[in-house]
Design an enzyme around this catalytic site. Structure first.
Site, PDB file in Angstrom:
ATOM      1  N   PHE A  18      16.961   6.965   0.648  1.00 31.97           N
ATOM      2  CA  PHE A  18      16.460   7.798   1.741  1.00 31.97           C
ATOM      3  C   PHE A  18      14.958   8.014   1.690  1.00 31.97           C
ATOM      4  CE2 PHE A  18      16.961  10.883  -1.691  1.00 31.97           C
ATOM      5  CZ  PHE A  18      15.817  11.650  -1.554  1.00 31.97           C
ATOM      6  N   ARG A  48      21.623   9.164   4.715  1.00 30.87           N
ATOM      7  CA  ARG A  48      20.810  10.351   4.976  1.00 30.87           C
ATOM      8  C   ARG A  48      19.678  10.068   5.962  1.00 30.87           C
ATOM      9  NH1 ARG A  48      20.119  12.693  -1.226  1.00 30.87           N
ATOM     10  NH2 ARG A  48      22.288  13.302  -1.533  1.00 30.87           N
ATOM     11  N   SER A  93      18.767   5.791  -7.670  1.00 31.03           N
ATOM     12  CA  SER A  93      18.768   6.532  -8.928  1.00 31.03           C
ATOM     13  C   SER A  93      19.261   5.658 -10.078  1.00 31.03           C
ATOM     14  CB  SER A  93      19.652   7.774  -8.804  1.00 31.03           C
ATOM     15  OG  SER A  93      21.009   7.390  -8.642  1.00 31.03           O
ATOM     16  N   CYS A 149       9.754   7.299  -6.497  1.00 33.96           N
ATOM     17  CA  CYS A 149       9.928   6.814  -7.866  1.00 33.96           C
ATOM     18  C   CYS A 149       8.601   6.556  -8.560  1.00 33.96           C
ATOM     19  CB  CYS A 149      10.780   5.550  -7.870  1.00 33.96           C
ATOM     20  SG  CYS A 149       9.995   4.126  -7.091  1.00 33.96           S
TER      21      CYS A 149
END
Length: 486
Positions: A154, A182, A231, A286
């Site tokens: 997202f 999302r 993730s 990230c």
């Protein structure tokens, strides 16, 4: 085009917008207000199978299109993206929450990835060496894989999909795209513009959904390769599952990026750089700076300046130009982040700026303000875990060596930065830091699209990163030819 009506999101399969064959849907709120802006289908396996079949059929003709012709079509797509930059930025802010300034920056980085894809004729060139033995020539040729897929997060709903499908398609593959449920609206617009550029039906297919779509992609025997960004636990799952089913996989995972602040840094620029890296895009990236290792000699001066400037940052709706920190993506993530802040306090860290206490009127939205901890150590969860929010931990260190050792103790190794005016310090940092992407006085060391993007350790699963020559190698297979003619 952005409207106030609640949208019913569809899949795009074989050149057409189609309803999901499933009945389950998920609400998509505007993170700044909590108000529903769309409903996205949680598509079942059957929708993935239809998309893969369409991509497989399209591959038979698309793979035979001359490489320069593919490139010309991508130039048209590039032009359309440039013409619609403002609209694309607004869609990102609406469904993701990041400020318009941050969204505009993302749009530009996505466009740069498509620029890379248009250079496919050059990037796909093979190698040749004549007369490797008596009358024998050797050469390497690159061919597309077939049907490939991308699973995207997202936090960069434009840039990351554009890392994937344009380059894969330029290399002669066809594509099945699963973006985050999302942020489905930006994905729709990317696909609309793609087909407006004139691509044949089935070359790009979009399937909206959640875990069932992911598993269906990983298990489908027709899909040759999977690109993933997300993730760390999910990246590891995608890599292990995809490779188990014989796929080529690149899985870009989590991060805990460190910055080392040296006494010889430009203090003003360093403070602004850390703020931009840690709190831009609400820390939901990230490559965000999560930890600052500051040398004792400059620690108090740096921290005083950092705290002073951070307290000036305004929190609120990303559509309002004065706001610097937008909302987090969901209420559940907000509660998770607050839990980490509470954990830091309980573990004994000094909370210098408390993002739980927001003075602006942000009722209904999922807001956490910029947060700074001092006195953090490696035993605290706020140092160990990826929080994915505007939460910054400060660790005081004696010297550069201790700063490097601290950074290298993290299980993640995505990016790392040093702020210094010393070439010797920069070289020492470069040679001894364990990170895939390194910055010297660069706030966010994310490389341009013509370089590969990938971390080390738990930040990356695979061999070839996205973008650059790595991207071309990932989306193609090579054939080595040894030939002699009589």
């Amino acid at each position: 085009m952005i409207t106030t009506e609640i949208k019913r999101v569809k899949n795009h399969i074989n050149g057409e917008w189609v309803e999901s064959t499933g009945t389950e849907v998920e609400a998509v709120p505007n993170p700044a207000t909590g108000k529903i802006i769309a409903y996205v289908p949680l598509s079942p396996k059957e929708d993935v199978e239809r998309a893969v079949e369409a991509a497989k059929n399209a591959y038979e003709t698309w793979s035979k299109v001359p490489v320069p012709n593919r490139s010309r079509m991508l130039y048209k797509y590039l032009q359309l993206l440039q013409e619609n930059k403002d609209e694309l930025s607004k869609i990102i802010t609406l469904e993701n929450g990041k400020t318009l300034k941050d969204a505009s920056g993302e749009v530009q980085r996505g466009i740069e990835a498509v620029e890379l894809a248009t250079s496919a004729p050059n990037l796909m060139m093979g190698q040749a060496l004549p007369n490797i033995a008596g009358g024998i020539d050797g050469s390497i040729w690159r061919y597309p894989l077939g049907v490939v897929a991308g699973i995207t997060p997202f936090n960069f709903p434009m840039m990351i999909p554009l890392w994937m499908f344009p380059l894969a398609i330029a290399c002669g593959n066809t594509f099945v795209l699963k973006t985050s449920e999302r942020t489905p609206l930006l994905a729709e617009r990317l696909v609309e513009l793609f087909y407006e550029a004139g691509f044949p039906k089935g070359v790009l297919n979009l399937v909206q959904g959640g875990k069932e779509v992911v598993n269906s992609i990983l298990e489908n025997k027709e899909i040759q390769a999977v690109s993933f960004v997300g993730s760390e636990p999910v990246a590891r799952y995608v890599y292990e599952t995809g490779t188990k089913y014989g796929k080529r996989v690149q899985a870009l995972a989590g991060a805990k990026n460190h910055a080392i602040v040296m006494p010889d840094c430009n203090l003003e620029k360093t403070v602004q750089g850390v703020i931009g890296s840690a709190f831009g895009s609400s820390g939901e990236r990230c490559m965000a700076c999560s930890v600052v290792a500051v040398l004792d000699e400059i620690a108090d001066e740096f921290i005083d300046a950092l705290v002073s400037e951070t307290r000036k940052l305004k929190v609120g709706d990303g559509f309002h130009e004065e706001n610097y920190v937008g909302p987090l993506i969901r209420e559940s993530h907000k509660e998770r982040v607050i839990g980490y802040i509470n954990s830091g306090v309980a573990d004994g860290a000094s909370l210098l700026v408390d993002g739980r206490q927001i003075k602006e009127d942000v009722e209904g939205g999922y807001f956490v303000g910029a947060t700074i901890f001092d006195g953090v150590n490696q035993n605290m969860k706020i140092w160990q875990d990826e929080i994915f929010a505007p939460v910054l931990s400060i660790v005081r260190v004696r010297d550069l060596e201790e700063g490097i050792q601290l950074t290298n103790q993290s299980k993640f190794a995505n990016g790392a930065v040093i702020y210094t005016s010393s070439g010797k310090h920069a070289q020492t940092f470069r040679d001894h830091i364990d990170a895939g992407m390194i910055g010297v006085n660069v706030n966010v060391p994310a490389p341009m699209a013509f370089f590969a993007f990938a971390g080390n350790k738990a930040s990356f699963y695979g061999d070839l990163g996205t973008n650059g020559k790595d991207g071309v190698q990932f989306y193609t297979r090579k054939k080595v030819v040894t030939e002699r003619w009589f």
